[in-house]
Design a protein around this motif. Structure first.
Motif, PDB file in Angstrom:
ATOM      1  N   LEU A  82      27.056  75.253  67.069  1.00 36.46           N
ATOM      2  CA  LEU A  82      28.309  74.748  66.502  1.00 36.46           C
ATOM      3  C   LEU A  82      28.076  74.189  65.102  1.00 36.46           C
ATOM      4  O   LEU A  82      28.869  74.415  64.180  1.00 36.46           O
ATOM      5  N   LYS A  83      26.997  73.467  64.914  1.00 40.20           N
ATOM      6  CA  LYS A  83      26.704  72.896  63.599  1.00 40.20           C
ATOM      7  C   LYS A  83      26.461  74.003  62.573  1.00 40.20           C
ATOM      8  O   LYS A  83      26.890  73.907  61.418  1.00 40.20           O
ATOM      9  N   LEU A 110      21.842  71.958  52.328  1.00 40.67           N
ATOM     10  CA  LEU A 110      23.196  72.215  51.837  1.00 40.67           C
ATOM     11  C   LEU A 110      23.727  71.019  51.055  1.00 40.67           C
ATOM     12  O   LEU A 110      24.448  71.180  50.063  1.00 40.67           O
ATOM     13  N   ARG A 130      22.142  71.170  47.705  1.00 46.18           N
ATOM     14  CA  ARG A 130      22.807  72.205  46.882  1.00 46.18           C
ATOM     15  C   ARG A 130      24.123  71.697  46.320  1.00 46.18           C
ATOM     16  O   ARG A 130      24.444  71.878  45.144  1.00 46.18           O
ATOM     17  N   SER A 188      20.148  76.499  55.991  1.00 39.11           N
ATOM     18  CA  SER A 188      20.907  75.785  57.014  1.00 39.11           C
ATOM     19  C   SER A 188      20.277  76.015  58.383  1.00 39.11           C
ATOM     20  O   SER A 188      20.161  75.096  59.196  1.00 39.11           O
ATOM     21  N   SER A 233      31.369  76.119  54.904  1.00 36.28           N
ATOM     22  CA  SER A 233      31.301  75.637  53.528  1.00 36.28           C
ATOM     23  C   SER A 233      30.362  76.469  52.671  1.00 36.28           C
ATOM     24  O   SER A 233      30.247  76.249  51.473  1.00 36.28           O
ATOM     25  N   LEU A 234      29.666  77.442  53.289  1.00 35.31           N
ATOM     26  CA  LEU A 234      28.784  78.292  52.493  1.00 35.31           C
ATOM     27  C   LEU A 234      29.587  79.306  51.711  1.00 35.31           C
ATOM     28  O   LEU A 234      30.642  79.749  52.152  1.00 35.31           O
ATOM     29  N   VAL A 273      29.700  75.313  61.553  1.00 36.27           N
ATOM     30  CA  VAL A 273      30.358  74.404  60.606  1.00 36.27           C
ATOM     31  C   VAL A 273      29.745  74.572  59.211  1.00 36.27           C
ATOM     32  O   VAL A 273      30.460  74.599  58.200  1.00 36.27           O
ATOM     33  N   ASP A 274      28.417  74.713  59.162  1.00 33.62           N
ATOM     34  CA  ASP A 274      27.757  74.927  57.864  1.00 33.62           C
ATOM     35  C   ASP A 274      28.259  76.205  57.210  1.00 33.62           C
ATOM     36  O   ASP A 274      28.473  76.265  55.994  1.00 33.62           O
ATOM     37  N   PHE A 306      28.568  66.484  62.815  1.00 32.96           N
ATOM     38  CA  PHE A 306      27.848  67.700  62.386  1.00 32.96           C
ATOM     39  C   PHE A 306      26.895  67.451  61.219  1.00 32.96           C
ATOM     40  O   PHE A 306      26.069  68.308  60.915  1.00 32.96           O
ATOM     41  N   GLU A 314      28.165  68.776  54.926  1.00 29.01           N
ATOM     42  CA  GLU A 314      28.075  68.283  53.540  1.00 29.01           C
ATOM     43  C   GLU A 314      29.374  67.653  53.054  1.00 29.01           C
ATOM     44  O   GLU A 314      29.345  66.699  52.269  1.00 29.01           O
ATOM     45  N   MET A 368      25.258  72.869  70.677  1.00 28.84           N
ATOM     46  CA  MET A 368      25.586  71.961  69.573  1.00 28.84           C
ATOM     47  C   MET A 368      25.009  72.491  68.268  1.00 28.84           C
ATOM     48  O   MET A 368      25.678  72.473  67.221  1.00 28.84           O
ATOM     49  N   ARG A 423      18.776  73.090  60.869  1.00 33.95           N
ATOM     50  CA  ARG A 423      19.319  72.805  62.204  1.00 33.95           C
ATOM     51  C   ARG A 423      18.311  73.055  63.300  1.00 33.95           C
ATOM     52  O   ARG A 423      18.309  72.374  64.331  1.00 33.95           O
TER      53      ARG A 423
END
Lengths: 237, 615
Positions: B475-476, A142, A145, B495, B483-484, B479-480, A98, A101, B472, B499
């Protein structure tokens, strides 16, 4: 294409080692490396044990280590650390599904200088490797950041726009320069390399160089902090 | 030699014995006790009579209201007595009086003709110069008239050295005991007052109430202090009858408050009989205080005596009942001793009453003064025990409250922990639900679409690849999002650009990025933006798939408490009734769920979609 300083008249060929447990992906990437004139595949290894053994014998020959993190019998980060310690001229790239980060920054702390997403196009794979050896590293907003927060020790909830306002260059200067902070801050707002270069009056190559330098500082900083903490806890003399 | 020592030893023994006997004889011979006197009643036509000392009289004797002369005789000092000064010891002097020796005035007690009432129980000693004494001497004591306890006690005459020790003993007997009693009573009164003032008992309704029992103790002993101390005061700046009022008032007050105190202690609070008894006590106190005035003037003086007798009898009966009650109910030993001390006190009062009223012995010594010390000690023991019990109960209550508070705190902590766990579980479930929804709407739907495309057999490989890349990317992005920080719209847009820009570039769409730097409004911090991600992804996908645009502008700024995101392309627009239009309706529902709004305008030259977050 770079010309070799060792062999005048010839272009530099970077020697690559690939570590990936997924057979089809390993074969595909091996083909990509072999297909590139400036890259030479030294080995494509499926497990951590085989890679570690190989690097112990031939590690000094490797220019680029391309490794997956999640190997069946170990972590690719250990291979990265080994190469960083024993063969500092070798530059490592981590393969990430992916490009998130968390895994990228952990890899960079271990000594990697960039990452490639596993679903990248074949041309992109070779381009990233060559760009790395040329002095540039990939980064996402990200990741930028997170690096801002990492180096300035502010709470993750603080917006990057606030970090630069709150933290003066002098506070970051001991690790990052003011310019590096500026580059990170602009990237954290989503601007592309080209836009960053335009805004800061730099070339795109310079921007990528800044990124690589920041990655190197992150690795050093992490190692220094690890040693400090180990000493503080009495694990090291 | 041995014989000589024995003889000397014998002679020394005889000499010591002789001197001792001589001293004793001389001492005995120097103090004369005068117990007989000739009285001439000057207000009774000079009637004379012989009386035995001590002789006292009061206003109740109608004939004895005026001046009287008491004449006593005694022998002068023997020739062997070389003392230069003689003295007379009197245990008390009743009324204003003057003392004469052989026609020479020696001493005046009180002020002649003064209206200031004088009656003290303080022993007196008067010196007589040797030069005034003769072989046979006449002592005259003239007592002035008025309504006062008058009379002459037994007199002791002798050398100064012999009389003064006797006088000192009289003082100790008269004053010492009284002084100790006054101090003890005052101490008990002050302790009682202090406890009454400081010890508050909280009632069930929250009101704080003082313990009246301590007040009764304090008032009773204050009254007793006045009663005991009054005879020791020579003169008071009051009319004469008020002295008698003070005396009877202090007795009445002591009886009233002491009995109220004992009743409270024995918990005799309920019942009509107790109530009536308390009213009787109050009435009796008032009567006694008032009766002293006419009694002083000689009217129904016997009534005051009867009042004293009645009080004594009442206290006697009460004390005996209290003793019986305390023993029968097996009450605390301190209370039993208090009841016993009350009985003793009554006994002492009876003795004093007999001595003064019947035996006419007005010597300063008072048995009651001594017994009251015992009563005071027993009272203070009871009071302090009660105080200690109250403190112990307060400490127990405090400990119980503390335990309850700790228990409540523990329960509260446990409840908070449970609440925290529930909230964590709730958050986890919400997160799981969100992830599942994203997987369903994102990679799940894309994979199932790709599978459908492949199963047709004739599907374009590139189409399938696009579908899979779409999934995909989705999905990425998901995933981002993990963590945001919640509510971080700018990072979400960054993000999204990271992407999707490669696909935009591949499709020949130039991205114009105009995202300002701002702080999220407080209402949007910590807000879940997964709906916004879906909305933005759909909008960009529409541009890629349907708009046929060459440029996409992304604007984001903040105005007040609103955040606006505007996507503008230069494509061909869309039909609101078509698939893209139906997709926008789905977007609208997502934005509503998010708490925002969506507006769009579409035409042949492009489409503008504005997302507004906040009111």
């Amino acid at each position: 294409m770079l010309r070799s300083t060792r062999y005048p008249g010839e272009y530099v060929v970077w020697r690559v080692v690939l570590v990936e447990d997924e057979d089809r992906l390993r074969e595909a990437w091996a083909q990509v490396v072999n297909a590139c004139d400036q890259l030479q595949l030294l080995a494509a290894l499926p497990t951590y044990a085989q890679a570690a053994q190989w690097l112990q014998v031939h590690g000094q020959q490797v220019d680029v280590l391309l490794t997956d993190l999640g190997l069946p019998d170990g972590s690719g980060m250990e291979l990265i650390r080994y190469q960083k310690e024993h063969h500092p001229t070798c530059e490592s790239l981590v393969m990430s599904v992916f490009g998130d980060e968390d895994s990228v920054i952990r890899s960079i702390e271990a000594g990697a200088l960039g990452y490639i997403q596993k679903d990248a196009a074949s041309s992109d794979v070779a381009a990233v490797i060559l760009e790395l050896r040329a002095g540039g590293s990939p980064i996402s907003p990200l990741i930028a950041r997170r690096l801002m927060q990492r180096f300035t020790k502010v709470s993750p909830s603080v917006q990057p726009t606030q970090i630069a306002a709150q933290v003066g260059a002098a506070e970051c200067g001991s690790v990052l320069t003011a310019r590096e902070i500026e580059v990170l801050n602009t990237m954290a707002r989503g601007f592309s390399h080209a836009e960053v270069a335009e805004q800061l009056n730099l070339s795109v190559f310079t921007v990528r160089t800044y990124v690589k330098r920041i990655y190197e500082k992150l690795a050093v900083s992490s190692k220094t902090e690890a040693v400090y903490e180990a000493r503080r806890m009495g694990l090291l003399p | 030699m041995t014989v000589g020592w024995a003889l000397l030893h014998r002679r020394i023994r005889w000499a010591v014995l002789g001197c001792t006997l001589g001293w004793l004889v001389a001492a005995q011979a120097s103090v004369q006790t005068l117990t007989e006197a000739q009285v001439r009643w000057l207000d009774d036509a000079g009637r004379t009579e012989t009386v035995t000392l001590p002789y006292f009289y009061q206003a109740d004797t109608a004939a004895h209201r005026g001046v009287a002369e008491f004449r006593l005789s005694f022998d002068g000092p023997p020739a062997v007595d070389t003392a230069l000064t003689y003295a007379i010891a009197l245990s008390m002097v009743g009324g204003n009086a003057s003392l004469w020796i052989n026609g020479v005035a020696l001493e005046r007690f009180g002020t002649e003709g003064s209206v200031v009432y004088r009656q003290t129980r303080v022993p007196q000693a008067v010196s007589i110069p040797r030069s005034l004494l003769q072989p046979h001497n006449e002592l005259l004591i003239r007592i002035e008239g008025g309504r006062v306890l008058r009379g002459v006690p037994t007199l002791y005459v002798g050398s100064y050295e012999a009389v003064m020790p006797l006088h000192a003993r009289q003082v100790v007997g008269a004053i010492g005991g009284r002084t100790a009693s006054v101090v003890a009573s005052l101490l008990v009164a002050l302790i009682g007052l202090g406890l009454w003032w400081t010890q508050l008992r909280v009632q069930p309704d929250g009101a704080a109430q003082r313990e009246r029992l301590y007040l009764f103790v304090a008032l009773a002993h204050l009254a007793w202090t006045v009663r005991i101390a009054e005879p020791m005061v020579e003169s008071l700046p009051l009319a004469p009858e008020w002295r008698l009022v003070i005396s009877s008032w202090s007795v009445g007050a002591w009886v009233l408050f002491m009995l109220l105190y004992c009743m409270d202690l024995a918990q005799w609070q309920a019942g009509g009989g107790v109530r009536w008894f308390k009213r009787w006590l109050l009435a009796e106190f008032v009567v006694g205080a008032i009766w002293a005035v006419p009694a002083w003037h000689g009217y129904a003086a016997a009534g005051l005596t009867a009042w004293y007798v009645l009080n004594t009898a009442m206290v006697a009966v009460f004390s005996l009942v209290l003793v019986g009650h305390a023993w029968r109910r097996r009450m605390a030993w301190s209370l039993r001793w208090l009841a016993f001390a009350m009985v003793l006190n009554v006994g002492a009062a009876c003795v004093d009453l007999y001595r003064t009223r019947i035996g006419r012995d007005y010597s300063a010594f008072s048995w009651m003064a001594l017994s009251s010390i015992l009563l005071g000690a027993a009272t203070i023991v009871v009071v302090l025990q009660r105080f200690r019990e109250a403190r112990r109960q307060a400490d127990d209550l405090s400990r119980t409250l503390e335990l309850r508070v700790q228990q409540r705190e523990a329960e509260l902590r446990e409840a908070q922990q449970k609440m925290s766990q529930l909230l964590q579980e709730q958050a986890r479930l919400a997160e799981r639900s969100r992830i599942l929804k994203n997987m369903h709407d994102g990679v799940g739907s894309h994979l199932s679409l790709a599978m459908r495309q492949l199963s047709h057999g004739s599907a374009d490989t590139r189409l399938v690849l696009d579908t899979l890349r779409d999934g995909m990317d989705h999905l990425k992005l998901s995933v981002d999002m993990v963590s945001l920080d919640a509510g971080d719209v700018v990072s979400l847009l960054c993000s999204l650009r990271h992407r999707l820009e490669p696909r935009l570039q591949l499709a020949g769409v130039r991205l114009v990025w105009d995202v300002a730097a701002f702080d999220m409004p407080a209402a949007w911090v910590k807000r879940d933006l997964s709906h916004l991600l879906y909305v933005l992804y759909e909008l960009v996908s529409n541009v890629l798939q349907h708009a046929r645009a060459t440029e996409l502008q992304v604007h984001c700024d903040r105005e007040g408490e609103q955040v606006r995101v505007r996507l503008q392309d230069n494509g061909v627009g869309f039909d609101p009734q078509g698939p893209a239009g139906r997709g926008l309706l789905y977007i609208r529902s997502r934005m509503t769920e998010l708490g925002g709004q969506v507006m769009w305008a579409s035409g042949p030259k492009g489409t503008v979609v504005t997302l507004t977050l906040g009111d």
